[in-house]
Design a protein around this motif. Structure first.
Motif, PDB file in Angstrom:
ATOM      1  N   GLY A 103       0.804  -1.221   0.000  1.00  0.00           N
ATOM      2  CA  GLY A 103       0.000   0.000   0.000  1.00  0.00           C
ATOM      3  C   GLY A 103       0.836   1.271   0.000  1.00  0.00           C
ATOM      4  O   GLY A 103       0.319   2.363  -0.222  1.00  0.00           O
ATOM      5  N   ASN A 104       2.122   1.128   0.231  1.00  0.00           N
ATOM      6  CA  ASN A 104       3.041   2.258   0.247  1.00  0.00           C
ATOM      7  C   ASN A 104       3.799   2.285  -1.084  1.00  0.00           C
ATOM      8  O   ASN A 104       4.641   1.428  -1.328  1.00  0.00           O
ATOM      9  N   PRO A 105       3.535   3.251  -1.953  1.00  0.00           N
ATOM     10  CA  PRO A 105       4.204   3.278  -3.252  1.00  0.00           C
ATOM     11  C   PRO A 105       5.716   3.496  -3.169  1.00  0.00           C
ATOM     12  O   PRO A 105       6.425   3.243  -4.136  1.00  0.00           O
ATOM     13  N   SER A 106       6.213   3.930  -2.021  1.00  0.00           N
ATOM     14  CA  SER A 106       7.654   4.121  -1.849  1.00  0.00           C
ATOM     15  C   SER A 106       8.351   2.885  -1.304  1.00  0.00           C
ATOM     16  O   SER A 106       9.573   2.889  -1.163  1.00  0.00           O
ATOM     17  N   SER A 107       7.611   1.839  -0.983  1.00  0.00           N
ATOM     18  CA  SER A 107       8.228   0.648  -0.397  1.00  0.00           C
ATOM     19  C   SER A 107       9.082  -0.074  -1.432  1.00  0.00           C
ATOM     20  O   SER A 107       8.897   0.070  -2.642  1.00  0.00           O
ATOM     21  N   ILE A 108      10.016  -0.853  -0.932  1.00  0.00           N
ATOM     22  CA  ILE A 108      10.922  -1.586  -1.810  1.00  0.00           C
ATOM     23  C   ILE A 108      10.139  -2.535  -2.712  1.00  0.00           C
ATOM     24  O   ILE A 108      10.413  -2.634  -3.907  1.00  0.00           O
ATOM     25  N   LEU A 131      10.181  -2.381  -6.802  1.00  0.00           N
ATOM     26  CA  LEU A 131      10.631  -3.507  -7.604  1.00  0.00           C
ATOM     27  C   LEU A 131       9.530  -4.014  -8.531  1.00  0.00           C
ATOM     28  O   LEU A 131       9.800  -4.408  -9.667  1.00  0.00           O
ATOM     29  N   ALA A 132       8.289  -3.984  -8.067  1.00  0.00           N
ATOM     30  CA  ALA A 132       7.171  -4.400  -8.924  1.00  0.00           C
ATOM     31  C   ALA A 132       7.014  -3.452 -10.108  1.00  0.00           C
ATOM     32  O   ALA A 132       6.783  -3.891 -11.242  1.00  0.00           O
ATOM     33  N   ALA A 133       7.139  -2.156  -9.860  1.00  0.00           N
ATOM     34  CA  ALA A 133       7.031  -1.174 -10.943  1.00  0.00           C
ATOM     35  C   ALA A 133       8.198  -1.324 -11.924  1.00  0.00           C
ATOM     36  O   ALA A 133       8.006  -1.227 -13.142  1.00  0.00           O
ATOM     37  N   ALA A 134       9.402  -1.570 -11.412  1.00  0.00           N
ATOM     38  CA  ALA A 134      10.561  -1.775 -12.286  1.00  0.00           C
ATOM     39  C   ALA A 134      10.374  -3.026 -13.129  1.00  0.00           C
ATOM     40  O   ALA A 134      10.662  -3.030 -14.334  1.00  0.00           O
ATOM     41  N   ARG A 135       9.859  -4.071 -12.528  1.00  0.00           N
ATOM     42  CA  ARG A 135       9.620  -5.324 -13.258  1.00  0.00           C
ATOM     43  C   ARG A 135       8.567  -5.127 -14.349  1.00  0.00           C
ATOM     44  O   ARG A 135       8.701  -5.640 -15.458  1.00  0.00           O
TER      45      ARG A 135
END
Length: 106
Positions: free
Chosen positions: A79-84, A88-92
């Motif tokens: 739920g935290n868009p700044s979380s690791i 990583l999900a966005a990068a993937r």
């Protein structure tokens, strides 16, 4: 290179950089928690939330501040868009969109 591909590669790299920075912030915070008084330890726990601008979101979910809750929020909370995990999900996702342009070394 198409601007769409360049955009995806840029954001993939940016999200990876954000994940790495968050991991470094958590590592430094963990090391700082080993020293000092309780007041200083609390300030050191608040520092990552202040740096990332997520203190309001953290305290909306948690009543008190602890090392475990801080690590869970900054590393694993989807739920935290700044979380690791989110970075990583966005990068993937960006890498998946342009996987045909990414070299095997990358």
């Amino acid at each position: 290179m198409l601007s769409r591909v360049a955009d995806r590669i840029f954001w993939m790299s940016r999200h990876m950089e954000r994940a790495e920075s968050m991991a470094r912030i958590l590592g430094v915070t963990w090391n700082l928690m080993l020293f000092g008084s309780r007041d200083l330890q609390r300030q050191n726990l608040l520092a990552p939330l202040t740096i990332t601008g997520t203190s309001e979101a953290f305290f909306a979910q948690h009543e008190d501040l602890s090392v475990e809750k801080l690590i869970e929020f900054l590393a694993l909370d989807r739920g935290n868009p700044s979380s690791i995990v989110c970075c990583l999900a966005a990068a993937r996702e960006n890498a998946h969109a342009v996987r045909w342009r990414i070299t095997s070394e990358m």
